[in-house]
Write a protein that holds these residues in place. Structure first.
Motif, PDB file in Angstrom:
ATOM      1  N   UNK A 127       0.850  -1.213   0.000  1.00 48.72           N
ATOM      2  CA  UNK A 127       0.000   0.000   0.000  1.00 48.72           C
ATOM      3  C   UNK A 127       0.871   1.243   0.000  1.00 48.72           C
ATOM      4  N   UNK A 128       1.853   1.260   0.953  1.00 48.25           N
ATOM      5  CA  UNK A 128       2.732   2.431   1.116  1.00 48.25           C
ATOM      6  C   UNK A 128       3.492   2.702  -0.185  1.00 48.25           C
ATOM      7  N   UNK A 129       4.039   1.598  -0.745  1.00 50.10           N
ATOM      8  CA  UNK A 129       4.853   1.757  -1.958  1.00 50.10           C
ATOM      9  C   UNK A 129       4.008   2.338  -3.100  1.00 50.10           C
ATOM     10  N   UNK A 130       2.797   1.756  -3.245  1.00 48.97           N
ATOM     11  CA  UNK A 130       1.919   2.233  -4.328  1.00 48.97           C
ATOM     12  C   UNK A 130       1.478   3.675  -4.092  1.00 48.97           C
ATOM     13  N   UNK A 131       1.197   3.980  -2.808  1.00 54.74           N
ATOM     14  CA  UNK A 131       0.761   5.345  -2.511  1.00 54.74           C
ATOM     15  C   UNK A 131       1.891   6.333  -2.783  1.00 54.74           C
TER      16      UNK A 131
END
Ligand code: ADP
Length: 458
Positions: free
Chosen positions: A266-270
């Motif tokens: 999630x963090x990486x994509x965000x």
């Protein structure tokens, strides 16, 4: 039409009036002369010698009276009418100014009464001792001359009316013929404006129509070029704005499509989505800068500025980027340079050049910025030891959205608007920018800007 009336009809009216007046005065003076000669002959040959009641004198008087359809009277020294061809006043006293002055001066008089249209002529009758013994008074009417004049004027009027009709008809035809090519030009222009025609127009009837159509064609070409570049710009802008949006959608969809996604993913994509948002914001900011530059000189906030200080401030903001890429930035300036510039716009232009010199540099490369001036201009040079620009693309780099090599450009962030903004800003300062570059060796941008800002207004 008006000029034809002025040139054709008015002179004809003036000529007709002038001719009729000339004819009248000439006819009257000929009449006076002839009558005077006849009266002189009558006085010297018959009246001064003969008996007034003789048949010869009578018949001569009657002949003259009938030739000139006038009245002849012989007046004696006592102002008594001795002879009257009308036989109305015989024996009566007749005292008139003309007769008295003829008696007094011994010379004949002539009087032309224009109002009543008659000629009055006196001729002295003298004896052997040259004494005036009587006066021959002749009154003849000039009605006949007046009637001739009227007849001539009527004829002239008919001719003038005919002439006017011919002039008006010919004038209308001629005017129509004369303006037809201009009407053709108007309708050709209207056809182009309404979209029926998109070719260049040509009306070769007169040199003037040819010039008008040529000027119009030039304008049309320019308008089309502007329209094309606007369309190209809009499609480029849409394309550039869509790319980050598409990436964001792909990123968001891929998270949505998976279940139980770990928080790290999630963090990486965000963070990727945030990068795309930053890219989008950069493009929009650059577009706004370009639009501001396009508004031309009206938006220039010119003030006397310390260019050396301005340059140092710009370099200060780019140094962190240089450190990241291990590129050294050196500034060479001999003395402080002052010039009339719009500090915000010029900072943006210089910042783009130095940022590019860092961005398109090699690891541990170098950037050298120098500033100098003479009496008219200041000169800014930005040299780098970077990847360089191929010869055939040197002029294109100033175009909006143009990036040299898509493969290296993919690795280096940018949207192709930086140099377009730089060029507009320098043009607004009436300056110039040149680029020298060798692929693989490095690039040098040379900027020249006048120290004193000149507006367009004269
Ligand atoms: P951007 O840098 O955002 O791509 P620019 O308009 O600033 O857009 O530059 C246009 C292109 O010109 C760049 O993509 C790059 O290929 C080339 N370019 C500009 N400056 C340099 C430089 N100093 N060295 C090599 N290439 C350059």
């Amino acid at each position: 039409m008006l000029s034809l009336i002025v040139v054709g009809i008015i002179p004809s009216v003036i000529a007709a009036l002038f001719l009729s007046r000339s004819y009248k005065s000439r006819a009257v003076s000929i009449r006076e002369m002839n009558l005077k000669t006849q009266c002189d002959i009558l006085c010297s040959s018959y009246l001064s010698k003969g008996d007034l009641n003789s048949v010869v004198v009578n018949s001569e008087l009657m002949l003259l009276s009938s030739i000139y359809s006038g009245r002849l009277m012989v007046i004696d020294r006592n102002f008594r009418v001795a002879k009257d061809t009308y036989d109305l006043d015989t024996g009566k006293i007749s005292v008139s100014g003309e007769v008295m002055s003829c008696f007094a001066e011994g010379r004949g008089t002539t009087l032309y009464d224009q109002n009543n249209e008659y000629i009055e002529l006196t001729t002295p009758i003298t004896n052997e001792n040259n004494e005036v013994t009587g006066v021959l008074l002749a009154s003849i009417s000039t009605n006949e001359i007046v009637q001739n004049c009227r007849y001539l004027e009527q004829r002239a009027l008919i001719v003038i009316i005919l002439l006017s009709v011919i002039v008006l008809v010919a004038g209308a035809l001629f005017a129509e013929l004369l303006v037809r090519p201009f009407k053709d030009v108007t309708s050709a222009i209207e056809d182009v404006t309404d979209g029926f025609e998109d070719q260049a127009i040509s009306v070769r009837a007169y040199a003037e129509t040819e010039q008008i159509t040529e000027a119009f064609n030039k304008m049309l070409k320019r308008v089309r070029a502007v329209d094309n570049s606007r369309q190209e710009f809009v499609s480029n802008v849409s394309h550039e704005l869509k790319t980050p949006l598409a990436s964001m959608k792909v990123l968001a969809d891929s998270i949505n499509g998976q279940e139980d996604v770990p928080i790290e993913i999630y963090r990486e994509f965000m963070s990727d989505i945030t990068n795309e948002i930053d890219r989008e914001t950069d493009i929009i900011n650059d577009l706004l800068s370009l639009v501001r530059m396009d508004k031309k000189a009206a938006t220039m906030k010119v003030a006397r500025t310390n260019i050396t200080e301005l340059l140092e401030n710009v370099v200060k903001t780019i140094r962190p980027l240089g450190l990241k890429k291990e590129v050294t930035i050196t500034v060479k300036e001999s003395k402080e340079v002052f010039a009339e510039v719009d500090a915000t716009k010029l900072s943006l232009a210089i910042s783009n050049l130095i940022e590019n010199a860092v961005k398109y540099n090699k690891e541990q490369g170098a950037v050298e910025v120098s500033l100098k001036d003479d009496r008219k201009y200041f000169y800014l040079t930005v040299s780098d030891t970077g990847i360089g620009i191929p010869e055939d693309q040197k002029e294109m780099i100033f175009e909006r959205f143009y990036r040299v090599d898509k493969s290296h450009s993919n690795k280096i962030e940018g949207n192709g608007l930086g140099l377009a903004i730089t060029k507009s800003a320098i043009s607004l300062h009436r300056g110039s920018i040149r680029v020298e570059s060798k692929a693989g060796e490095g690039t040098t941008f040379r900027v020249r800007i006048p120290l004193v800002y000149e507006t367009d207004e004269v």
